[in-house]
Design a protein around this motif. Structure first.
Motif, mmCIF file in Angstrom:
data_model
loop_
_atom_site.group_PDB
_atom_site.id
_atom_site.type_symbol
_atom_site.label_atom_id
_atom_site.label_comp_id
_atom_site.label_asym_id
_atom_site.label_seq_id
_atom_site.Cartn_x
_atom_site.Cartn_y
_atom_site.Cartn_z
ATOM 1 N N GLY A 173 0.811 -1.210 0.000
ATOM 2 C CA GLY A 173 0.000 0.000 0.000
ATOM 3 C C GLY A 173 0.842 1.256 0.000
ATOM 4 N N GLU A 174 1.967 1.229 0.702
ATOM 5 C CA GLU A 174 2.861 2.379 0.718
ATOM 6 C C GLU A 174 3.472 2.622 -0.654
ATOM 7 O OE1 GLU A 174 5.772 1.946 3.733
ATOM 8 O OE2 GLU A 174 4.361 2.132 5.401
ATOM 9 N N LEU A 175 3.794 1.553 -1.370
ATOM 10 C CA LEU A 175 4.349 1.712 -2.710
ATOM 11 C C LEU A 175 3.324 2.336 -3.648
ATOM 12 C CD1 LEU A 175 6.476 1.318 -4.889
ATOM 13 C CD2 LEU A 175 5.683 -1.044 -5.155
ATOM 14 N N PHE A 176 2.091 1.854 -3.611
ATOM 15 C CA PHE A 176 1.053 2.425 -4.473
ATOM 16 C C PHE A 176 0.755 3.880 -4.089
ATOM 17 C CE2 PHE A 176 -0.644 -2.014 -5.507
ATOM 18 C CZ PHE A 176 0.013 -2.020 -6.731
ATOM 19 N N ALA A 177 0.805 4.180 -2.806
ATOM 20 C CA ALA A 177 0.589 5.560 -2.387
ATOM 21 C C ALA A 177 1.681 6.471 -2.935
ATOM 22 C CB ALA A 177 0.541 5.648 -0.863
ATOM 23 N N ALA A 178 2.908 5.944 -3.019
ATOM 24 C CA ALA A 178 4.006 6.719 -3.590
ATOM 25 C C ALA A 178 3.862 6.851 -5.099
ATOM 26 C CB ALA A 178 5.344 6.056 -3.251
ATOM 27 N N ALA A 179 3.444 5.789 -5.762
ATOM 28 C CA ALA A 179 3.365 5.787 -7.225
ATOM 29 C C ALA A 179 2.151 6.535 -7.750
ATOM 30 C CB ALA A 179 3.336 4.348 -7.734
ATOM 31 N N PHE A 180 1.094 6.614 -6.953
ATOM 32 C CA PHE A 180 -0.137 7.293 -7.356
ATOM 33 C C PHE A 180 -0.486 8.343 -6.308
ATOM 34 C CE2 PHE A 180 -0.145 2.977 -8.989
ATOM 35 C CZ PHE A 180 -0.364 3.172 -10.346
ATOM 36 N N PRO A 181 0.288 9.423 -6.243
ATOM 37 C CA PRO A 181 0.149 10.380 -5.142
ATOM 38 C C PRO A 181 -1.052 11.298 -5.297
ATOM 39 C CG PRO A 181 1.809 11.141 -6.677
ATOM 40 C CD PRO A 181 1.385 9.779 -7.158
ATOM 41 N N THR A 182 -1.431 11.902 -4.203
ATOM 42 C CA THR A 182 -2.533 12.853 -4.176
ATOM 43 C C THR A 182 -2.004 14.255 -4.452
ATOM 44 O OG1 THR A 182 -3.670 11.507 -2.524
ATOM 45 C CG2 THR A 182 -4.392 13.794 -2.761
ATOM 46 N N THR A 183 -2.145 14.711 -5.692
ATOM 47 C CA THR A 183 -1.766 16.070 -6.059
ATOM 48 C C THR A 183 -2.606 16.523 -7.233
ATOM 49 O OG1 THR A 183 -0.014 15.219 -7.507
ATOM 50 C CG2 THR A 183 0.651 15.921 -5.299
#
Length: 284
Positions: A236-246
């Motif tokens: 989940g941390e990897l996906f959060a990094a790869a698909f960030p909220t911006t």
């Protein structure tokens, strides 16, 4: 389970941010070694030592994928009579053939699968096995095999006779002439987590480009289905990094636990817990 992630395909500054986030995740996991090496896998396939199935059996993974795609299609609507599927890192797996069967039985969809791998030896063996089982003509109609390195920075091969009107913003680096409805990864991302930072980032950029390929022919955003043994606190941390909220572009990710049925990737009968992740743009 883990869901509701929002993210964006970034500007140049945003792109550097997500790449740095992936590098930090990679460093924190301290993953490096032979599983991320081309030469290791090529030698395994040449000697017939590589397992045909990694993690879940092909039939179970295909059924789970079809269930995820059915839920996705129910929300967004496919809008076309058949599904275009990209099976990334096929190796010598039977997953491509099983996906055709599962999507047909669960959704009554006629599907075409492009199975790709960077190992020419694996691709040739998988293609020969399918041709022997189904006949070469039927194979060419429903499943094709191509050598493609997903971490090379080049677009994936296109299914022949596929016409899609793709819409992509010019700020994205990887133009696509073809759009897939469904991307399936069973172990490829896990292998690249053992590779270099650049290989991992390039692979994730390719996945992002495929998921960002909009079409005038279908309102449904492409869906990634990924199987791994990494739980949400890691993957989940990897996906959060790869698909960030911006920048306001939304992504939706989810995770469900899938208990192995039958022998595992090493041929044992031990019951193991695996995880099915789905990622797509949130268009609603």
């Amino acid at each position: 389970h883990w869901c509701g992630l929002e993210g964006t395909n970034p500007s140049t500054a945003g792109k550097m941010h997500w790449q740095q986030a992936v590098r930090r995740w990679h460093a924190s996991c301290a993953r490096a070694g032979r599983f991320g090496s081309h030469s290791f896998w090529e030698s395994q396939y040449e000697r017939g030592k590589a397992p045909n199935e990694w993690f879940l059996p092909a039939e179970q993974a295909a059924t789970s994928t079809a269930e995820a795609f059915a839920a996705h299609e129910k929300v967004h609507g496919l809008g076309v009579p058949s599904a275009k599927v990209l099976h990334i890192g096929c190796g010598t797996s039977r997953l491509g053939s099983c996906l055709i069967s599962a999507l047909g039985s669960h959704l009554q969809l006629s599907s075409r699968v492009m199975s790709v791998d960077y190992s020419a030896v694996a691709v040739a063996a998988a293609q020969a096995a399918v041709a022997m089982q189904t006949g070469e003509q039927q194979q060419q109609q429903q499943q094709l095999f191509r050598v493609w390195d997903a971490a090379s920075g080049t677009p994936p091969p296109a299914l022949p006779n596929t016409v899609y009107t793709c819409v992509m913003s010019p700020r994205y680096e990887m133009p696509l002439s073809v759009r897939y409805d469904l991307l399936v990864d069973k172990g490829t991302l896990d292998s690249l987590c053992f590779a270099t930072d650049d290989a991992l980032i390039t692979y994730l950029a390719a996945i992002r480009a495929c998921l960002l390929a909009l079409s005038l022919d279908s309102t449904m955003p492409p869906l990634l289905v990924h199987f791994t043994d990494d739980p949400p606190e890691i993957r989940g941390e990897l996906f959060a990094a790869a698909f960030p909220t911006t920048n306001g572009e939304r992504w939706r990710c989810s995770c469900v636990e899938v208990e192995q049925e039958g022998p595992g990737s090493l041929g044992d009968a031990t019951t193991s817990a695996y995880y099915r992740y789905t990622v797509h743009r949130d268009m609603i």
